[in-house]
Each structure stands twice: as C-alpha cells, then as structure tokens.
Design an enzyme around this catalytic site. Structure first.
Site, PDB file in Angstrom:
ATOM      1  CB  SER A   1      12.334  -7.473 -37.042  1.00 28.98           C
ATOM      2  OG  SER A   1      12.609  -6.495 -36.056  1.00 28.98           O
ATOM      3  CB  THR A   2      16.263  -8.524 -34.454  1.00 26.31           C
ATOM      4  OG1 THR A   2      15.504  -7.540 -33.765  1.00 26.31           O
ATOM      5  CG2 THR A   2      17.659  -8.606 -33.863  1.00 26.31           C
TER       6      THR A   2
ATOM      7  CG  HIS B   1      10.189  -4.438 -37.781  1.00 23.58           C
ATOM      8  ND1 HIS B   1       9.930  -5.388 -36.814  1.00 23.58           N
ATOM      9  CD2 HIS B   1       9.077  -4.379 -38.560  1.00 23.58           C
ATOM     10  CE1 HIS B   1       8.712  -5.892 -37.011  1.00 23.58           C
ATOM     11  NE2 HIS B   1       8.183  -5.297 -38.057  1.00 23.58           N
TER      12      HIS B   1
ATOM     13  CG  MET C   1      13.357  -8.797 -31.385  1.00 22.54           C
ATOM     14  SD  MET C   1      13.769  -7.545 -30.136  1.00 22.54           S
ATOM     15  CE  MET C   1      13.257  -6.045 -30.940  1.00 22.54           C
TER      16      MET C   1
ATOM     17  CG  ASP D   1       4.806  -6.804 -38.037  1.00 21.98           C
ATOM     18  OD1 ASP D   1       3.599  -6.889 -38.324  1.00 21.98           O
ATOM     19  OD2 ASP D   1       5.580  -5.966 -38.543  1.00 21.98           O
TER      20      ASP D   1
END
Length: 380
Positions: A196-197, A224, A317, A320
């Site tokens: 993600s991030t 993401h 973040m 998940d």
C-alpha cells in the site's frame, strides 16, 4: 493494612502535539473543504491554506508544517515543480500529492514519488457526490495520521522541545519481541505480494532484483491503488523488471514469467482451472477499506497452490494481508514482511509480523536476495 494510592495525573501520558498540515490547492472549494475536514480532527491542525506552489515554497519555513497536501495543477508554480523546492527547504517534510484521476496526473504522481513525495491521493471528480467525497476524506485523514506517526517519533518534531518532565513521559514503549516461524519445507511455486503506502517505490526496487524468480514462477501483486494508477504502475513494473507485467484480466491463465497486478477498483483472486490457474476479478465491496484488497488474493491462492506459496507483505497502512497470510501459513506456506525501518508506513507488514505468521522480517534491500535463494531451494 496499608493501601498505596497512585496519582493518575502523575503517570498519564502527555498528548502529542497535533500534526501541522499545509494545504496547497488553487481551488478555493477544495482548499476550504480539506481545511474544514482536517480542522475538525483533534490531532491535526491546518497550519496554512495556500493557493499556489510558489506561496508554499516562499512560506514553508515560516509555517513549519509537518505535512503538505500538494495539488499538481496550479498557477505560478505547479506541484511537481514546487515539490523539490519544498523538500530542499524542509528535508523531513511529508508531501502527499493530490490530483484528479487522469493518466497525465497519474504519471506525474509517480514522478513525484521518485522525487521524494511520500504518497498520493486521487481527488474526487465532483465534490457534490457525497460517497466519493467521504471516501476522499477518510483516505486523506488516514494517510496524514499514518505518515505523521513517523513525524511524531522524530526528535525534530515540535514535542521534542517540550519540558524535560513531559519528554520523560513520552519515552518509547517497550514492545514484545516478534515471534518467527520456520520457512515451509515445501518449495514455493508462486510469489504473492501485498502493498500500500510506499508500495510503488518498494515494488519497482524489488522486481528489478528478482528476475530469476519471475522467469520460473508467476508473480501476483495487489497494490492499494485506484484505476488508471494501476495501469501506469504495471508499465513501470515492466520497465523495472524487463519482464511482462500488466493489469490482470478476468479469466486469463496464470503463467510463469509474468507479473500480474490487480487492477484498481477490482479485487483479484485466483481459481483452479484443470491443472492450471486463472485470474478471477470481482467488483465486490471494499475489504479492509480497500479495493483491491490483499486478503482475497492471499486466501484464494491456497485452492491452487496449497502450501507451495511464498507471500510478501510490503509497506502500507492498516492490516490488509494478515488474515490471508494466516490462511497461507495454516496451509503450509510462508510469509515475509518488510521491516519497520525501511517501510514508509509499518502498518500492513507490522500487523503480519506481530501476528506471528512471518518466517522473516527483512529490510527491503535484503528481501530480493532472500526470495531468489528460497525459490532456488534454500529452506532456511
């Protein structure tokens, strides 16, 4: 008998200083909307609301923000031009690029990441659509909070100048050691990655170093990311790896030598078809507030590869990937997580690590060599 009384006022933790955010956008509507949202959060303060990148560059030292939400298209000085100047004046400034969902802006956002931006966020095409605006609000606040966590831990943050008694109350908490599992004795036949991030930078660095793995095994990635952005990411992954990489297509056969990326806005699962495996995309509800989400990919892969799965959880973040990682470990597979020091946000990999499902927690530059060894038969 005596009773010892404890003073709660003497031991209660001191609240951290609010994160100072500078909002830079030429739209008065967007500036006002973001400023109202952030101003209503107890741990965030809007330090400035500015119209152009030039204003931001000229005032960043005086404003001294922790985080800047920076629009891309602005008069006088656009976001991509302002970014390096802002970072030159404040090296530890966290910059979140904000842009509408166009291919051009997606390309610029990727360039911004390579120039030092920490993250990006797509702005809704219309702020009159309540669901889109609410999603934008939730995502922006969460990004500011998670990225701001590193700011709060930094000795250069404002609370480092608090009185000595207050600093003592903010001493780092002692955390329990992370339990490690043994790597599976089964040879991996697929590499699954969730991120993600900070993920795009990590992924491009990683795929450039795991050519021997990609050549012999399929690699499936859920990052993401919204539509259009995943299209651009797939192109970047193809260039970085010098191997075929594309957004996955529903029903296509999964083959070694290819990188499959979950398309923005759709969950990617895999399913068995005869002796092989195919991609299965769906338009279901967000999972873990994400779409695509990592858990569906991880959990569904067990039907095809059972315990011959190597899963990797990179920077991002939330949590998940942990539930799916637990399923993989229960089936006999292995999970590796990126370490905290090299993660932009140690949410997803941290959750996996603390869940006790990881066989290794490694710095980013050690992950590729480890994967090459594991896919070559090393089981340690």
């Amino acid at each position: 008998m005596s009773v010892a009384l404890t003073s709660h006022s003497a031991t209660s933790p001191v609240q951290p200083e609010p994160l100072r955010v500078m909002v830079v956008d030429d739209s008065v509507v967007i500036r006002g909307m973001i400023s109202r949202w952030l101003g209503s959060e107890p741990d965030i303060v809007v330090a400035a609301s500015l119209r152009t990148g030039l204003e931001a560059v000229n005032q960043v030292e005086r404003i001294n923000p922790d985080i800047a939400v920076l629009d891309i298209e602005m008069p006088e000085l656009d976001g991509i031009s302002a970014l390096p100047q802002l970072l030159a004046k404040k090296r530890n400034l966290i910059v979140i690029m904000a842009s509408t969902l166009t291919r051009r802006n997606a390309e610029i956002s990727f360039k911004a990441l390579s120039l030092g931006a920490s993250d990006y966020i797509p702005k809704p095409e219309s702020t009159r659509e309540s669901s889109a605006a609410e999603t934008f609000r939730h995502d922006l606040v969460q990004k500011i909070r998670h990225l701001g966590a590193k700011v709060r831990r930094s000795p250069t943050h404002a609370h480092a100048h608090a009185p000595a008694a207050d600093r003592a109350l903010r001493a780092p908490a002692i955390t329990a050691p992370i339990a490690r599992r043994n790597f599976s004795m089964q040879s991996p036949r697929v590499l699954l990655i969730g991120s993600s991030t900070g993920g795009p930078q990590a992924l491009m660095s990683l795929v450039a170093e795991i050519g021997p793995v990609i050549d012999r095994f399929p690699v499936l990635i859920t990052q993401h990311m919204p539509p259009t952005f995943t299209t651009i990411l797939a192109e970047h992954l193809a260039r970085a790896s010098h191997r075929p990489a594309h957004e996955a297509i529903d029903g296509e056969v999964i083959k070694p030598g290819h990188i499959y990326l979950a398309p923005g806005g759709r969950h990617m699962r895999v399913t068995r078809q005869g002796a092989g495996a195919v991609i299965a995309l769906d338009d279901g509800a967000p999972i873990n507030f994400c779409k695509p989400a990592v858990d569906p990919l991880f959990s569904s892969a067990i039907e095809v590869w059972q315990g011959s799965i190597m899963a990797l959880v990179l920077t991002g973040m939330g949590s998940d990937g942990t539930r799916g990682g637990k399923d993989i470990v229960a089936a006999g597979g292995s999970v590796i997580a990126q370490d905290e020091a090299t993660s932009v946000v140690w949410g997803m990999p941290g959750a996996a690590a603390h869940a006790g499902i990881c066989a290794a927690v490694l710095p980013l530059n050690q992950i590729a060599p480890k994967l090459v060894r594991l896919f070559s038969g090393d089981r340690s």
